[in-house]
Motif scaffolding. Structure first.
Motif, short mmCIF file in Angstrom:
data_model
loop_
_atom_site.label_atom_id
_atom_site.label_comp_id
_atom_site.label_asym_id
_atom_site.label_seq_id
_atom_site.Cartn_x
_atom_site.Cartn_y
_atom_site.Cartn_z
N GLY A 1 -7.30 62.02 22.70
CA GLY A 1 -7.46 63.80 23.13
C GLY A 1 -7.59 63.11 25.32
O GLY A 1 -7.35 63.24 26.19
N GLU A 2 -8.75 62.53 25.09
CA GLU A 2 -9.80 62.18 26.37
C GLU A 2 -8.67 61.07 27.10
O GLU A 2 -8.58 60.92 27.96
N LEU A 3 -8.35 60.26 26.12
CA LEU A 3 -7.61 58.56 26.56
C LEU A 3 -6.50 59.61 27.61
O LEU A 3 -6.13 59.23 28.07
N LEU A 4 -5.74 60.30 26.91
CA LEU A 4 -4.71 60.95 27.61
C LEU A 4 -4.89 61.92 28.55
O LEU A 4 -3.78 61.86 29.59
N ARG A 5 -6.30 62.26 28.34
CA ARG A 5 -6.39 63.79 29.74
C ARG A 5 -6.36 62.78 30.94
O ARG A 5 -6.72 62.08 31.91
N SER A 6 -5.47 63.47 32.19
CA SER A 6 -4.95 63.47 33.55
C SER A 6 -6.16 63.35 34.42
O SER A 6 -7.31 63.93 33.56
N ARG A 7 -6.96 62.66 35.19
CA ARG A 7 -8.23 62.26 36.18
C ARG A 7 -7.68 62.65 37.72
O ARG A 7 -6.59 61.89 38.18
N PRO A 8 -8.32 63.19 38.26
CA PRO A 8 -7.70 63.49 39.28
C PRO A 8 -7.85 62.18 40.79
O PRO A 8 -8.81 61.51 40.52
N ALA B 1 -5.51 53.78 28.24
CA ALA B 1 -4.87 55.07 26.86
C ALA B 1 -4.60 53.92 25.73
O ALA B 1 -5.24 53.43 24.57
N TRP B 2 -3.36 53.07 26.06
CA TRP B 2 -2.53 52.01 25.32
C TRP B 2 -3.99 51.27 25.02
O TRP B 2 -3.25 50.33 24.18
N THR B 3 -4.15 50.09 26.11
CA THR B 3 -5.26 49.41 25.77
C THR B 3 -6.68 49.54 24.92
O THR B 3 -6.50 49.44 24.06
N THR B 4 -6.39 51.03 24.43
CA THR B 4 -7.38 50.98 23.75
C THR B 4 -7.00 51.37 22.01
O THR B 4 -7.83 51.46 21.73
N MET B 5 -6.24 52.76 22.67
CA MET B 5 -5.53 53.15 21.22
C MET B 5 -4.57 51.69 20.96
O MET B 5 -4.86 51.56 18.97
N THR B 6 -4.29 50.47 20.98
CA THR B 6 -3.57 49.29 20.16
C THR B 6 -5.42 48.41 20.38
O THR B 6 -4.89 47.44 19.86
N GLY B 7 -6.58 48.93 20.32
CA GLY B 7 -7.71 47.70 20.54
C GLY B 7 -8.56 47.62 19.34
O GLY B 7 -7.82 48.91 18.56
N PRO B 8 -9.74 47.81 19.50
CA PRO B 8 -10.40 48.05 18.35
C PRO B 8 -11.01 49.56 17.79
O PRO B 8 -11.19 49.75 16.64
N ARG B 9 -10.87 49.98 19.28
CA ARG B 9 -11.46 51.95 18.32
C ARG B 9 -9.90 52.48 18.38
O ARG B 9 -10.74 53.51 17.25
N PRO C 1 1.11 68.26 24.34
CA PRO C 1 0.79 68.72 24.83
C PRO C 1 -0.98 67.72 25.94
O PRO C 1 -0.68 68.45 26.96
N PRO C 2 -0.79 67.12 25.50
CA PRO C 2 -2.11 66.26 26.83
C PRO C 2 -0.98 65.50 27.05
O PRO C 2 -1.33 65.09 28.45
N LEU C 3 -0.08 64.85 26.70
CA LEU C 3 0.64 64.02 27.80
C LEU C 3 1.54 65.18 28.87
O LEU C 3 1.74 64.46 29.53
N GLU C 4 2.28 66.25 28.19
CA GLU C 4 2.67 67.59 29.13
C GLU C 4 1.55 67.87 30.18
O GLU C 4 1.93 67.68 31.32
N GLN C 5 0.56 68.02 30.17
CA GLN C 5 -0.67 67.61 30.97
C GLN C 5 -0.45 66.93 31.62
O GLN C 5 -0.50 66.97 33.21
#
Length: 192
Positions: A71-78, A89-97, A130-134
């Motif tokens: 959820g934090e990875l997918l949150r948009s950043r100003p 997000a992809w790099t972290t999701m598919t990486g060791p974490r 929801p996080p993707l829509e946001q």
């Protein structure tokens, strides 16, 4: 007179068992959790009731961790293009974490039995919308959340089946380039 609940001990045991399951998968017997937690089988059963109840608690704890992380990875950043956010997000999701979560919940999703988490497939299909829509709202395209989620899930399955990280990474980055190009060309959909 019975013993008093000790939530801090129960949480410590749950954390140890969850860490073990994320690293090694869900065990078929209680013994790996005994070794990982440093507690006796009797102590685990005292706190969780049954092996299946412990497994459900472990899955719930792991899912909460995954929801927090992803959820934090997918949150948009100003000030940051959302495709940059998705790439990180992809790099972290598919990486060791992130991989332990993908492995654990991929196995659960594939299980036809669903005895430890009835309804998991449906939940796991909709909880990332929801996080993707946001995030996609920042480019005027919240309706693309289902498309982005489908691409992510498909590439997660591909990566799990083939282990071809380079190909999956390339495909996701190609998809992000298409998103950028399409967002620049098309006006936002109405009603979103």
């Amino acid at each position: 007179m019975g013993r008093h609940e000790q939530p801090e001990i129960k949480q410590r045991l749950l954390d140890a068992c969850t860490d073990h399951a994320l690293q090694h998968g869900l065990p078929e017997r209680l013994q790996p959790f005994v070794a990982a937690s440093g507690a006796s089988a009797r102590m685990l059963l005292y706190h969780f009731g049954t092996r299946d109840a412990l497994l459900r608690a472990v899955l719930g704890q792991a899912r909460n961790r995954q929801l927090d992380l992803f959820g934090e990875l997918l949150r948009s950043r100003p000030g940051e293009a959302y495709t940059v956010t998705l790439d990180r997000a992809w790099t972290t999701m598919t990486g060791p974490r992130g991989r332990p979560y993908l492995r654990m919940f991929g196995q659960l999703r594939e299980s036809g039995e669903q005895r430890w988490w009835p309804g998991f497939r449906r939940e796991a299909t909709t909880d990332w919308l929801p996080p993707l829509e946001q995030g996609l709202r920042s480019v005027g395209r919240p309706e693309w959340a289902t498309l982005v989620l489908a691409v992510l899930r498909g590439l997660f399955l591909d990566l799990d089946a083939t282990g071809d990280t380079d190909r999956a990474d390339r495909a996701f980055r190609d998809f992000l380039e298409l998103l950028d190009a399409t967002a620049a060309l098309a006006p936002p959909a109405r009603g979103h």
